[in-house]
Design an enzyme around this catalytic site. Structure first.
Site, short mmCIF file in Angstrom:
data_model
loop_
_atom_site.label_atom_id
_atom_site.label_comp_id
_atom_site.label_asym_id
_atom_site.label_seq_id
_atom_site.Cartn_x
_atom_site.Cartn_y
_atom_site.Cartn_z
CE LYS A 47 -3.93 1.74 2.79
NZ LYS A 47 -4.76 1.41 3.96
CB SER A 121 -7.91 3.25 3.03
OG SER A 121 -7.00 2.66 3.96
CB SER A 145 -8.16 0.06 5.77
OG SER A 145 -8.86 1.27 6.00
#
Length: 570
Positions: A47, A121, A145
């Site tokens: 990420k 996210s 997330s």
């Protein structure tokens, strides 16, 4: 980056023909890991709020971009274990969102149905795994997330106990509750990655030396089910969760109703109290000078953190501690908590039309987990009749990570689902690395010992665990034995080509209890070696052939459950 055209008004949302760059920015050359190691040959992505030396970290905000000189601790550990890094993945800006549409680089479409949100996210990290582009990936989890994107893309999301994986080199969202999370297409691989990633790190102020439970949950475990349950009108999700409860029962669990109100109140503190000030504190220097560079609604959420005083923050922390004390007794009644990973699923168009309320709905069962210091594992559960994935999350106390993985792996394999969006079958189960091995024997049952049948308790009270459903080789005949109490079948091996495949369940029992189990088997039944449809052998029930003389041959029905159902139909 190419974005999809908007659909005409009044039409259904069009599939989003977004190139892979919408969810991953690949390195020109993958960053190779060590030549040997436990993860050698595996590819992963990270990420884009996790630092990789020499690669810009943007956190989904181009104006924030900076190029770190050193990689995050977790990246270094995985490279050292032999994995190779493919690139950085898109996310909801500053890890603020649960839906995957809050990025200036464009929304990340769902891997199963691109009209729908991917979850956030850690949106790109989930999709790159679900599509098979990476073997595993790293996300982060503050409010869900690392779980919601897994549930919405038919993959596994492992959210470890806080402090188990170092967050040094990770841009925080709310540093006191952040976790680095792991996405994979199987629980076994996620657990193997966790084993390589974990470890105390003095560079992370929230890193901890945790003693993890090394024994599985009890065979007859208890799992909490929230009351009331909220699905926001999504009847398909509600039905899928009911099926999940039944599957956990088949694996030996007993549901226990728990009051969800205090957990929901704890969850509300993350954004509805002074705790949101952590969001602002994480990027204060940048945000206060570049606020206009942050997209909505991320900007408003972070800006809200500035309105609280230090006293407000202390009061919010005290309220959270009060709620933690209030819910602690529920763990005396259960071993783990079962929740929907997400209670519903939304299209990208619907999410963009109502980005705050619908995002909040996706986090109905996630926000409290890190606040209350729990471990969690999101596992695929089913594909709904409309084709959308439905996932469940197993939640346990801090340190229950390996226990959750063991049960989660069995649950995932019992689902019969393929891996992510690849269509490939699940790999064989693996030993969960953090659990102490125990001598076991596999036992095949065909009749009254099946899940939900009268004698199943003889298995569960000895710590046996359901591994999977299977079939015999086509070399057996099956009989309903007359006069047996409770009713029992008899399985007899016959000459090849003259028999049938018979449905069975395979249970794993501690070897120490196998002798007492065999002692309960009455004649004309006994234990012998059964051949399965794939040629493997296992211990199981067989019957003396003489006892089947005059008994009803039920072989063509293919199993005991089918026979019992035929009696009801008749």
């Amino acid at each position: 980056m190419e974005l999809a055209a908007e659909p005409a008004k009044g039409s259904l949302p069009l599939p989003i023909a977004t190139p892979p760059a919408a969810w991953i920015t690949r390195l020109d050359t993958p960053l190779a890991g060590a030549a040997t190691g436990p993860l050698a040959g595996l590819r992963f992505a990270a990420k884009d709020n996790i630092d990789v030396a020499g690669v810009p970290t943007t956190a989904g905000c181009p104006a924030f971009a900076r190029t770190p000189a050193h990689s995050a601790t977790v990246i270094a550990r995985l490279l050292g274990a032999g994995a190779s890094l493919l690139g950085k993945t898109n996310l909801d800006q500053f890890a603020c969102g649960l839906n995957g549409t809050r990025s200036p680089y464009g929304p990340v479409p769902n891997a199963i149905d691109p009209r729908y949100v991917s979850g956030g996210s850690s949106s790109g990290s989930a999709v790159v795994v679900a599509t098979g582009e990476a073997d595993f990936s790293l996300g982060t989890d503050t409010a869900g997330s690392g779980r919601v994107p897994a549930g919405l893309n038919n993959i596994v999301g492992l959210k470890p106990s806080r402090g188990l994986i170092s967050a040094a080199g990770v841009l925080p969202a709310a540093q006191a509750v952040d976790c680095v999370s792991i996405f994979a297409r199987s629980v076994g691989l996620a657990a193997q990655v966790l084993q390589q990633a974990l470890g105390f790190d003095p560079a992370d102020p929230f890193s901890r030396r945790l003693a993890l439970a090394s024994r599985p949950f009890p065979a007859a475990f208890r799992f909490g089910v929230p009351s009331p349950l909220q699905f926001f009108g999504d009847t398909l999700a509600q039905a899928a969760f009911a099926d999940a409860v039944r599957r956990l029962q088949d694996l030996g669990g007993t549901p226990v109703e728990i009051d969800y109100a205090p957990l929901a109140e704890a969850a509300s503190l993350l954004y509805g109290s002074a705790l949101v000030a952590e969001r602002h504190a994480a990027i204060r220097d940048f945000f206060d000078t570049h606020e206009s560079e942050v997209i909505e609604p991320v900007r408003s959420i972070i800006a809200a953190g500035r309105q609280y005083s230090a006293s407000d923050f202390v009061q919010a922390q005290l309220r959270l501690r009060e709620l933690a004390q209030r819910v602690q007794p529920m763990w005396e009644r259960m071993d783990l908590l079962l929740v929907p990973t997400a209670p519903t699923h939304y299209t990208i168009a619907a999410m963009q039309a109502d980005p705050v309320a619908l995002n909040r709905n996706l986090g109905e069962y996630t926000n409290f987990v890190n606040l209350l210091d729990y471990a969690a594992l999101s596992v695929p559960s089913s594909l709904r009749p409309d084709g959308l994935p439905f996932g469940i999350t197993l939640i346990g106390p801090c340190g229950s990570d390996w226990q959750l993985a063991e049960l989660g792996q069995r649950y995932h394999h019992a689902s019969g689902l393929a891996q992510g969006a690849t269509g490939e079958p699940l790999p064989a189960p693996v030993a969960i690395p953090g659990l102490a091995p125990e001598p076991v024997v596999q036992v095949a049952v065909v009749g009254a010992h099946l899940s939900g049948m009268p004698l199943n308790g003889q298995l569960t009270e000895r710590g046996a665990r359901l591994l999977r459903s299977d079939r015999t080789a086509p070399d057996y005949r099956f009989f309903a034995l007359p006069g047996s109490t409770p009713p029992k079948p008899g399985l007899v091996r016959v000459a090849p080509g003259t028999g049938h495949r018979i449905a069975l369940e395979i249970w794993e029992m501690p070897l120490a209890h196998y002798g007492s189990f065999v002692a309960l088997v009455p004649p004309p039944l006994g234990m012998g070696t059964l051949t399965l449809d794939d040629g493997r052998t296992v211990q199981g029930f067989l019957c003396e052939a003489i006892a089947t003389e005059g008994a009803q041959d039920i072989s063509p029905l293919g199993g005991w459950r089918a026979y019992l159902q035929s009696l009801h139909k008749g």
